[in-house]
Design an enzyme around this catalytic site. Structure first.
Site, mmCIF file in Angstrom:
data_model
loop_
_atom_site.group_PDB
_atom_site.id
_atom_site.type_symbol
_atom_site.label_atom_id
_atom_site.label_comp_id
_atom_site.label_asym_id
_atom_site.label_seq_id
_atom_site.Cartn_x
_atom_site.Cartn_y
_atom_site.Cartn_z
ATOM 1 N N ILE A 268 0.833 -1.195 0.000
ATOM 2 C CA ILE A 268 0.000 0.000 0.000
ATOM 3 C C ILE A 268 0.871 1.250 0.000
ATOM 4 C CG2 ILE A 268 -1.847 1.220 1.208
ATOM 5 C CD1 ILE A 268 -2.460 -1.503 2.595
ATOM 6 N N GLY B 155 8.344 4.364 2.281
ATOM 7 C CA GLY B 155 7.605 3.874 3.435
ATOM 8 C C GLY B 155 6.098 3.865 3.313
ATOM 9 N N SER B 156 5.479 2.831 3.821
ATOM 10 C CA SER B 156 4.028 2.741 3.859
ATOM 11 C C SER B 156 3.633 1.479 4.607
ATOM 12 C CB SER B 156 3.426 2.764 2.460
ATOM 13 O OG SER B 156 2.035 2.930 2.552
ATOM 14 N N THR B 157 2.829 0.608 3.953
ATOM 15 C CA THR B 157 2.276 -0.554 4.636
ATOM 16 C C THR B 157 2.322 -1.782 3.737
ATOM 17 O OG1 THR B 157 0.759 0.907 5.839
ATOM 18 C CG2 THR B 157 0.238 -1.440 5.833
#
Length: 222
Positions: free
Chosen positions: A152, A182-184
């Site tokens: 994501i 950066g994220s998920t």
């Protein structure tokens, strides 16, 4: 070692940082020049790509990403897997390695890109609203779907670059791609195949190495 698959991005970052820092220095803005170099260095760290040693034992699933386990929950239905599904969600901060890896042995059955927004990953709504890439992993022999990985995008991470394509068979821990800035990352597994979830929320995990779930059955993810 920096990620070869994102060479264009980190070379652009290095050149841009050098030019901006040099320009600030020429103008006598030494503190600004130093801050630009420090910020550029921090972002450059997200492109590092260390070797990882996946566990050798069978019947385990590893984390797809470096970071912190932000949520562990069960969904009543997940279309690619069918029925109750366990989801382990990992949040990647700016300080984490951003190369993501396949959590189990399998073949990439499908890759789906879903356009969306770029809400901050700290906002719970980002999981449902942000742009994402979903990979369905199937068992090479039975062709049954055994896991799903969803990457994501975040407020700044607007690019998910994959190094794989549909039809490829990968060993556990091999590289899938990189999420820039950066994220998920989420790993979905059929709840019926889960023998034990060995991580807890807030645990720190490493892509390709940290075991997150033990599974049962020959045709399950492992």
């Amino acid at each position: 070692m920096l990620c070869a698959g994102a060479r264009r991005e980190w070379i652009t970052l290095v050149v841009t940082t050098a030019l901006l820092a040099a320009g600030a220095a020429v103008l006598g803005w030494w503190w600004a020049s130093l801050m630009i170099v420090v910020l550029g260095g921090v972002v450059l760290l997200t492109f590092r790509d260390p070797n990882r040693n996946p566990p050798s034992q069978r019947g385990v699933v590893v984390s797809a990403a470096d970071g912190r386990v932000s949520s562990i929950h069960v969904l009543e239905d997940c279309a690619p897997l069918g029925g109750r599904t366990l989801c382990v969600r990992v949040f990647l901060s700016l300080l984490n390695v951003h190369v993501v890896r396949i959590p189990c042995y399998g073949r990439i059955a499908s890759i789906e890109h879903r356009p969306g927004r770029y809400v901050s990953a700290l906002n719970p709504a980002s999981v449902e609203e942000n742009e994402s890439v979903t990979l369905v992993i199937e068992h090479p022999t039975s062709q049954a779907s055994v896991a799903v990985v969803r990457l994501i995008a975040g407020q700044f991470a607007r690019t998910v670059r994959l190094f794989v394509q549909e039809g490829q068979t990968l060993q556990r821990g091999q590289r899938l791609g990189i999420i820039l800035l950066g994220s998920t990352a989420e790993v979905y597994l059929p709840d019926a195949a889960v023998a034990d979830c060995v991580v807890s929320e807030q645990d720190r995990v490493r892509a390709g190495e940290s075991v997150i779930v033990g599974v049962r059955g020959e045709g399950s993810a492992s």
